[in-house]
Design an enzyme around this catalytic site. Sequence first.
Site, PDB file in Angstrom:
ATOM      1  CD  GLU A   1       0.276   7.753  -2.029  1.00 31.28           C
ATOM      2  OE1 GLU A   1      -0.315   6.673  -1.793  1.00 31.28           O
ATOM      3  OE2 GLU A   1       0.327   8.276  -3.173  1.00 31.28           O
TER       4      GLU A   1
ATOM      5  CG  HIS B   1       0.772   4.261  -4.214  1.00 34.62           C
ATOM      6  ND1 HIS B   1      -0.455   4.560  -3.663  1.00 34.62           N
ATOM      7  CD2 HIS B   1       0.703   2.978  -4.613  1.00 34.62           C
ATOM      8  CE1 HIS B   1      -1.232   3.497  -3.719  1.00 34.62           C
ATOM      9  NE2 HIS B   1      -0.558   2.523  -4.296  1.00 34.62           N
TER      10      HIS B   1
ATOM     11  CB  CYS C   1      -2.933   3.267  -6.917  1.00 38.15           C
ATOM     12  SG  CYS C   1      -2.580   1.489  -6.893  1.00 38.15           S
TER      13      CYS C   1
END
Length: 196
Positions: free
Chosen positions: A180, A178, A77
């Site tokens: 994650e 993202h 990001c």
Amino acid sequence: MKIVILNTGCSNLLSVKLAIHRLGYDVKISCDKKQIYNSDKVIFPGVGSIASVMYQLNRKFLFNVIKKIQQPFLGICLGMQALSMFSEESGGVNALNIIPENVLLLKDNRLVLPHSGWNKVNFSIDNPLFKNITNGDYFYFLHSYAMPLNDYTIASSVYGINFSSAIQKDNFFGVQFHPEKSGIAGQKILKNFLCI
């Protein structure tokens, strides 16, 4: 394997660390030059403003450290945007100048900013970062600025306009989404990066 997450003070450091732990790897959050250079992989997550991240990089003397990294590096990001030459955000901020491209506001008056939520990622280039990923899989985004399509784009997405959702130059990789927070597909991206 020695994995270092750059300690830039951003709020998503722990979520990235936990995502890597779930893959079975140990990871350190550090801004120590020796630990960074001795690592096998370096990850640069980012949430917030480019101005604050660049301030932290300069304050912690990481600007030139990052530019000299030889091992695989992943910017997430804001970490991807920091690889650019310049960002329009915060009135204009000079970045690391690793990718010779600027980061621009996602200009489309019909759509709300930030671009928040799940979106398709499309890729046509055979790249190890997307091994076992289905073209058009959905990933989680949260951003108002993006890098236009360029010579280093390895994946793109559309939010009013096309933009780079992943880039690569030599050992430097970047993803605008993202991983994650992107479920199974995101875990595959992180695993693929750690296996490069």
